[in-house]
Design an enzyme around this catalytic site. Structure first.
Site, PDB file in Angstrom:
ATOM      1  N   LYS A 209       0.845  -1.201   0.000  1.00 27.14           N
ATOM      2  CA  LYS A 209       0.000   0.000   0.000  1.00 27.14           C
ATOM      3  C   LYS A 209       0.876   1.246   0.000  1.00 27.14           C
ATOM      4  CE  LYS A 209      -3.991   1.956   2.548  1.00 27.14           C
ATOM      5  NZ  LYS A 209      -4.911   1.754   3.700  1.00 27.14           N
TER       6      LYS A 209
ATOM      7  N   SER B 125      -9.840   1.798   2.554  1.00 25.02           N
ATOM      8  CA  SER B 125      -8.953   2.587   1.728  1.00 25.02           C
ATOM      9  C   SER B 125      -7.895   1.758   0.994  1.00 25.02           C
ATOM     10  CB  SER B 125      -8.243   3.629   2.587  1.00 25.02           C
ATOM     11  OG  SER B 125      -7.420   3.011   3.554  1.00 25.02           O
TER      12      SER B 125
ATOM     13  N   SER C 261     -10.165  -0.619   6.605  1.00 21.20           N
ATOM     14  CA  SER C 261      -9.535  -0.458   5.292  1.00 21.20           C
ATOM     15  C   SER C 261      -8.861  -1.693   4.702  1.00 21.20           C
ATOM     16  CB  SER C 261      -8.520   0.675   5.342  1.00 21.20           C
ATOM     17  OG  SER C 261      -9.179   1.893   5.190  1.00 21.20           O
TER      18      SER C 261
HETATM   19  N1  GLN Z   1     -13.370   4.446   6.043  1.00 20.15           N
HETATM   20  C1  GLN Z   1     -12.762   4.747   7.296  1.00 20.15           C
HETATM   21  C2  GLN Z   1     -12.204   6.149   7.279  1.00 20.15           C
HETATM   22  O1  GLN Z   1     -12.319   6.796   6.278  1.00 20.15           O
HETATM   23  C3  GLN Z   1     -11.675   3.770   7.615  1.00 20.15           C
HETATM   24  C4  GLN Z   1     -10.479   3.941   6.770  1.00 20.15           C
HETATM   25  C5  GLN Z   1      -9.309   3.117   7.206  1.00 20.15           C
HETATM   26  O2  GLN Z   1      -9.455   2.057   7.818  1.00 20.15           O
HETATM   27  N2  GLN Z   1      -8.121   3.606   6.910  1.00 20.15           N
HETATM   28  O3  GLN Z   1     -11.706   6.621   8.255  1.00 20.15           O
END
Ligand code: GLN
Length: 486
Positions: free
Chosen positions: A79, A154, A178
């Site tokens: 990532k 994400s 995410s």
């Molecule tokens: N969708 C959640 C956020 O926007 C979690 C994202 C994540 O786990 N990085 O904070």
């Protein structure tokens, strides 16, 4: 024989050891696959084929000398928020668009020491803020099962790459879902380990008390192999826990007869989607046939999970992201008059709308006079959620629930409605709030043929239980063997 890019790391490791193929050949197969479909899927921000082939050559030398380790020579996508020395690490953001870290994240160091082949950096929502990969400055990754849909986020690039055969395994990070959400939406397996189980050194911080790195792969066996590699204490991360972990592959073949799974009533009262409800009912039947018992249990404070998360995560983010000011690294505005103007223009240009929203939310929640009303209250709710889980685990070994409230949605469907987007994480956020390990496992397909994931949650540091349960589930089902028709 199947193409190399369709195989699991465990299968390829056997092939490498038997000298039926070289790491260079396997890497070429994945690179050709990327060449063929990346235009449609767009899993990567930065691809580095030359360096990948060089790493594969190194791996072949190590293997040739009989010094191979379990994952030597296996191609992986990382990532875009984990530092790789000298390679662009942008965190999906314009503000880090030209940032090349001078050091490796600990997990990246571990991949390199193992002799894995790093293909490039996988696309993600900007600073990991999002559930769809649509907030990436570099454009949206597509769901390999239907390229008009989002892959989840994400870590959307990491999930799509594995699903589409553009990487054998990948690393993601999970602050509120995410890893698990994109795993569910792309029909791959992904685990968020216990907070503190994997070093965060060199992971670009979003919300430091919630962030955790974890692997994504085609099945539980590959997840276990990756966990063996990346779990462990790191003195460079003060929240990393000094603790021995078991060999997770020892749990792959253990029977699950006599284990107990909990079903939280609050999760199921929220479940409106028939496909998701159907996948959970099917999973229950599969586990029951394997001798698993079920109990209903209650997690009464679950309802407050999202609200508390959207105080805590933006608060930490507003502090963590203060460092992007254009002074030492990253983007800097070209024209400005004076230092304050330089900060303002740099940040206005460098961050996208979702990141700005979070910085403003967090700054507000932490401001003098509001701290008790927002941050402190959210921290208390977090403790209550953690206690709910602790109580729940008195009556079960793990919890079974959905990963996402629906199958993957269309690109553009929720991007202008932050609340709808935030609600996508209703089943994943509580797990981060409590610091627990959670695993997304392919749970089947909707009536329209779209992936639906199930989620297993275990007590702190019981990743092995998740491996045991998901491996047993995968022996009894074939959802994880299906590949998208690209
Ligand atoms: N969708 C959640 C956020 O926007 C979690 C994202 C994540 O786990 N990085 O904070």
């Amino acid at each position: 024989m199947a193409n190399f890019y369709e195989m699991t790391a465990a299968e390829l490791a056997r092939i490498l050891r038997a000298k039926e193929a070289t790491s260079v050949e396997i890497t070429q197969s994945v690179l050709e696959r990327i060449e063929a479909i990346e235009g449609k899927v767009r899993s990567y921000v930065t691809l580095d084929p030359e360096s990948a082939v060089d790493m594969a050559k190194e791996a072949d030398k190590i293997l040739g000398a009989g010094k191979g380790r379990p994952l030597t020579g296996i191609p992986i996508a990382v990532k875009d928020n984990m530092c790789v020395t000298g390679k662009r690490t942008t965190c999906g953001s314009r503000i880090l668009g030209n940032f090349k870290p001078p050091y490796d994240a600990t997990v990246v160091r571990l991949l390199k020491d193992e002799g894995m082949v790093i293909l490039g950096s996988a696309n993600m929502d900007e600073f990991a803020m999002g559930s769809s990969t649509e907030t990436s400055y570099w454009g949206t990754t597509r769901n390999p099962w239907n390229t008009e849909l989002i892959p989840g986020g994400s870590s959307g690039g990491s999930a799509a790459a594995v699903a589409a055969g553009e990487a054998i395994v990948s690393l993601g990070s999970d602050t509120g879902g995410s890893i698990r959400l994109p795993a569910a939406f792309c029909s791959v397996s992904g685990i968020k380990p216990t907070y503190g189980a994997v070093s965060r050194y060199g992971l670009v911080a979003y919300a430091s008390s919630l962030d955790q790195i974890g692997p994504m792969a085609k099945d539980a066996q590959d997840v276990a192999l990756m966990l063996n590699l990346i779990c462990g204490h790191d003195p460079r991360d003060s929240t990393s826990v000094p603790r021995e972990h078991p060999d997770f592959t020892d749990f792959l073949d253990r029977p699950v007869k006599g284990m107990t799974l909990g079903l939280p009533t609050e999760f199921f009262s929220k479940l409106e989607n028939e496909d998701v409800a159907g996948a959970i009912a099917d999973a229950r039947r599969v586990f029951e046939a394997l001798g698993v018992k079920f109990v209903e249990l209650s997690l009464p404070h679950l309802d407050y999970g999202i609200a508390a998360y959207y105080i805590i995560a933006p608060s930490e983010a507003s502090s963590n992201l203060a460092r992007y000011d254009g002074v030492k690294y990253g983007h800097r505005a070209e024209e400005y008059s004076g230092m304050i103007d330089m900060y303002c223009k740099t940040r206005a240009e460098g961050f996208g709308p979702e990141v700005k929203r979070r910085i403003m939310l967090g700054t507000y929640a932490l401001s003098s006079g509001y701290y008790d009303a927002y941050y402190l209250k959210a921290a208390k709710v977090r403790t209550l959620i953690t206690r709910d889980f602790r109580k729940a685990f008195e009556s079960c070994d793990a919890i079974l629930c959905p990963t996402a409230p629906s199958p993957p949605f269309r690109i553009g469907e929720k991007i202008d409605d932050p609340i709808q987007m935030y609600l996508t994480d209703v089943f994943t956020i509580p797990v981060n709030m409590a610091g627990l390990p959670g695993m997304a496992v392919p749970g089947g397909f909707s009536k329209d043929g779209l992936p639906v994931g199930i989620q297993l949650i275990a007590p702190h540091f019981q990743e092995a239980v998740l491996i045991q349960l998901s491996a047993a589930f995968q022996r009894a089902t074939d959802h994880h063997l299906k590949r998208p028709p690209l």
